[in-house]
Scaffold this active site. Structure first.
Site, PDB file in Angstrom:
ATOM      1  N   TYR A  44       0.831  -1.204   0.000  1.00 52.95           N
ATOM      2  CA  TYR A  44       0.000   0.000   0.000  1.00 52.95           C
ATOM      3  C   TYR A  44       0.864   1.252   0.000  1.00 52.95           C
ATOM      4  O   TYR A  44       0.479   2.289  -0.558  1.00 52.95           O
ATOM      5  CB  TYR A  44      -0.940  -0.007   1.205  1.00 52.95           C
ATOM      6  CG  TYR A  44      -2.103  -0.957   1.036  1.00 52.95           C
ATOM      7  CD1 TYR A  44      -3.256  -0.555   0.375  1.00 52.95           C
ATOM      8  CD2 TYR A  44      -2.034  -2.265   1.515  1.00 52.95           C
ATOM      9  CE1 TYR A  44      -4.318  -1.417   0.216  1.00 52.95           C
ATOM     10  CE2 TYR A  44      -3.096  -3.139   1.361  1.00 52.95           C
ATOM     11  CZ  TYR A  44      -4.238  -2.714   0.702  1.00 52.95           C
ATOM     12  OH  TYR A  44      -5.287  -3.581   0.531  1.00 52.95           O
ATOM     13  N   GLU A  98      -7.691  -7.625   5.487  1.00 49.99           N
ATOM     14  CA  GLU A  98      -6.865  -8.660   4.875  1.00 49.99           C
ATOM     15  C   GLU A  98      -6.073  -9.434   5.921  1.00 49.99           C
ATOM     16  O   GLU A  98      -5.885 -10.657   5.793  1.00 49.99           O
ATOM     17  CB  GLU A  98      -5.950  -8.025   3.819  1.00 49.99           C
ATOM     18  CG  GLU A  98      -6.722  -7.576   2.582  1.00 49.99           C
ATOM     19  CD  GLU A  98      -6.091  -6.426   1.830  1.00 49.99           C
ATOM     20  OE1 GLU A  98      -4.866  -6.214   1.982  1.00 49.99           O
ATOM     21  OE2 GLU A  98      -6.816  -5.721   1.109  1.00 49.99           O
ATOM     22  N   TYR A 102     -10.536 -18.875  -9.885  1.00 48.75           N
ATOM     23  CA  TYR A 102     -11.529 -19.839 -10.355  1.00 48.75           C
ATOM     24  C   TYR A 102     -12.360 -20.312  -9.170  1.00 48.75           C
ATOM     25  O   TYR A 102     -11.823 -20.634  -8.105  1.00 48.75           O
ATOM     26  CB  TYR A 102     -10.854 -21.043 -11.025  1.00 48.75           C
ATOM     27  CG  TYR A 102     -10.098 -20.679 -12.276  1.00 48.75           C
ATOM     28  CD1 TYR A 102     -10.772 -20.394 -13.460  1.00 48.75           C
ATOM     29  CD2 TYR A 102      -8.707 -20.575 -12.268  1.00 48.75           C
ATOM     30  CE1 TYR A 102     -10.078 -20.034 -14.609  1.00 48.75           C
ATOM     31  CE2 TYR A 102      -8.010 -20.220 -13.411  1.00 48.75           C
ATOM     32  CZ  TYR A 102      -8.697 -19.947 -14.579  1.00 48.75           C
ATOM     33  OH  TYR A 102      -8.012 -19.587 -15.711  1.00 48.75           O
ATOM     34  N   GLY A 118     -23.397 -19.114 -18.582  1.00 48.53           N
ATOM     35  CA  GLY A 118     -22.078 -19.550 -19.022  1.00 48.53           C
ATOM     36  C   GLY A 118     -21.303 -20.208 -17.909  1.00 48.53           C
ATOM     37  O   GLY A 118     -21.814 -21.012 -17.137  1.00 48.53           O
ATOM     38  N   GLY A 144     -20.426 -19.026 -15.269  1.00 50.82           N
ATOM     39  CA  GLY A 144     -20.911 -18.619 -13.954  1.00 50.82           C
ATOM     40  C   GLY A 144     -21.625 -19.729 -13.208  1.00 50.82           C
ATOM     41  O   GLY A 144     -21.960 -19.572 -12.027  1.00 50.82           O
ATOM     42  N   THR A 185     -20.217 -22.383 -12.226  1.00 44.00           N
ATOM     43  CA  THR A 185     -19.282 -23.150 -11.399  1.00 44.00           C
ATOM     44  C   THR A 185     -19.492 -22.969  -9.896  1.00 44.00           C
ATOM     45  O   THR A 185     -19.549 -23.966  -9.175  1.00 44.00           O
ATOM     46  CB  THR A 185     -17.828 -22.843 -11.798  1.00 44.00           C
ATOM     47  OG1 THR A 185     -17.596 -21.427 -11.763  1.00 44.00           O
ATOM     48  CG2 THR A 185     -17.532 -23.363 -13.193  1.00 44.00           C
ATOM     49  N   PHE A 241     -15.444 -11.877 -11.531  1.00 43.61           N
ATOM     50  CA  PHE A 241     -14.048 -12.290 -11.680  1.00 43.61           C
ATOM     51  C   PHE A 241     -13.348 -11.336 -12.637  1.00 43.61           C
ATOM     52  O   PHE A 241     -13.880 -10.995 -13.686  1.00 43.61           O
ATOM     53  CB  PHE A 241     -13.957 -13.738 -12.163  1.00 43.61           C
ATOM     54  CG  PHE A 241     -14.421 -14.698 -11.105  1.00 43.61           C
ATOM     55  CD1 PHE A 241     -13.558 -15.075 -10.087  1.00 43.61           C
ATOM     56  CD2 PHE A 241     -15.711 -15.157 -11.081  1.00 43.61           C
ATOM     57  CE1 PHE A 241     -13.983 -15.914  -9.081  1.00 43.61           C
ATOM     58  CE2 PHE A 241     -16.145 -15.997 -10.081  1.00 43.61           C
ATOM     59  CZ  PHE A 241     -15.284 -16.380  -9.078  1.00 43.61           C
ATOM     60  N   GLY A 242     -12.123 -10.922 -12.259  1.00 42.14           N
ATOM     61  CA  GLY A 242     -11.454  -9.844 -12.959  1.00 42.14           C
ATOM     62  C   GLY A 242     -11.872  -8.529 -12.342  1.00 42.14           C
ATOM     63  O   GLY A 242     -12.627  -8.477 -11.368  1.00 42.14           O
TER      64      GLY A 242
END
Length: 405
Positions: free
Chosen positions: A98, A140, A208, A278, A280, A282, A393-394
């Site tokens: 940071y 975190e 993933y 799609g 998605g 999973t 995701f991303g």
């Protein structure tokens, strides 16, 4: 939270800063990676950098957090912070980074805005940055503690014990810990990062979802090939996994993270709606598998859209899992229907004729355009926004203040 003096200055300068954020973040990344090229080795995704998605996500995060502080000075935007913290933990961000980001980001702000950045304005935005950074560092640290790892020490080798082709462009990898130790605790709906070395020697990573019940020693990820287009290059990680990784190979996986997961499934009796398109599907398959393993009687409605039954990864498994759950049912939509699913709807997902259970928790995953549309349909159907949980995701460019690694 934000001091009154800083709030006044941030409010006055937010339009100028927000308007210049694309140029600011472009300079920020270019300068930081020039001086610190090691950050591109296993930390930042090159595809997101090339497409510009990463800098847009960072810009949205800054503007979104500042706007939230001004709108409600006495509170922090916890939902935004939680999503970012999980994404950061999944790539191994540590608190010292940071300080690095601060150095290059504020240098870029000064370069772009010039004399408008007075010492007082710089101090006000510095307060915004460290409020956000401090909150993320704390979150975190707790995530690392909960995962039983040292900050940033998230990686373990896993062995591929089975590779299974789901569709021409989708492959599942079943994995077990290569060190023989127990698998880390995971919640249904969470994801892991996969870190691989590319042919040029640079490490790249991608997240993933866990697509099987996370309660055992084995874990499964299901990977779709990301092809290049005008929006960005082909996916380096998915291409390497699908073209070169097979049974017996080892992969580096992170500890599981993600703030969209099934809460207390043993005791839950409220309805659950799983909406996907799609790949998605999973996390939804992982949730269904976990419910089946628990012998759940919870009412579950599975709603999925895809190009065709042949393109629908994990379709047969989803049907099987739904059949194992006494309170579950499924509806599918296909742009190109096929005989495998004679009762499926034709075309894009349309929820106007779907009876959604009252009080349901809704999980949503798919492409950003799909999720925008599906969320809108859910809201119009009377589902409260607080009950709709989504996974991106991303870089998250959907809502103000999306995730930025």
């Amino acid at each position: 939270m934000l001091s009154a003096e800083s709030a006044a200055l941030v409010r006055a300068t937010l339009p100028a800063v927000a308007g210049a954020l694309d140029e600011i973040t472009t300079r920020f990344y270019a300068t930081m990676f020039h001086d610190r090229p090691e950050l591109l080795d296993g930390m930042f995704n090159r595809g997101n950098q090339a497409s510009g998605a990463q800098r847009r996500a960072l810009a949205a995060s800054i503007a979104g957090f500042a706007g939230a502080l001004l709108e409600n000075p006495g509170a922090r935007p916890d939902a935004l912070l939680s999503r970012i913290a999980h994404k950061h933990a999944a790539v191994g961000v540590t608190d010292d980074q940071y300080t690095i980001v601060h150095k290059y980001l504020f240098a870029a702000i000064a370069e772009v805005l010039g004399d408008a950045v007075t010492p007082e304005v710089a101090a006000a935005w510095d307060e915004v940055y460290w409020l956000m950074a401090g909150a993320l560092i704390s979150r975190e640290a707790l995530l690392y503690q909960d995962a039983g790892v040292q900050p940033g020490g998230i990686w373990r080798p896993w062995t591929v014990v089975e590779r299974r082709t789901e569709t021409p462009d989708v492959v599942s990898f079943l994995l077990r810990p290569a060190d023989g130790e127990p698998a880390p605790r995971a919640r249904a709906g969470q994801y892991v990062s996969v870190r691989v070395r590319m042919p040029d020697g640079v490490h790249q990573l991608r997240q993933y979802s866990l697509s099987s019940d996370p309660g055992g020693r084995l874990r499964r990820i299901t990977v779709t090939r990301v092809t290049g287009d005008a929006e960005g290059p082909a996916g380096e990680v998915s291409t390497l996994l699908l073209d070169h990784v097979g049974e017996g190979d080892e992969l580096l996986l992170s500890a599981p993270f993600g703030d969209v997961f099934l809460d207390d499934p043993i005791d839950a009796t409220s309805p659950l709606v799983l909406v996907s398109a799609g790949i998605g599907c999973t996390p939804m398959t992982g949730i269904l598998a976990h419910l089946a393993a628990l012998g759940s009687i919870r009412p579950v409605l599975v709603l999925h859209a895809d190009r065709s039954p042949a393109d629908h990864a994990l379709r047969a498994e989803t049907r099987d899992l739904v059949g194992q759950l006494p309170g579950a049912s499924a509806d599918f939509w296909y742009e190109r229907p096929g005989p495998e699913e004679p009762d499926a709807h034709i075309g894009l997902m349309d929820l106007s004729g779907t009876e959604l259970p009252d009080g349901a928790a809704v999980f949503l995953c798919g492409s950003l355009p799909f999720m925008r549309d599906a969320r809108g349909q859910l809201l119009r159907a009377g589902v409260p926004a607080r009950r709709i949980r989504y996974e991106v995701f991303g870089p998250d460019l959907w809502l103000p203040g999306g995730t930025a690694a």
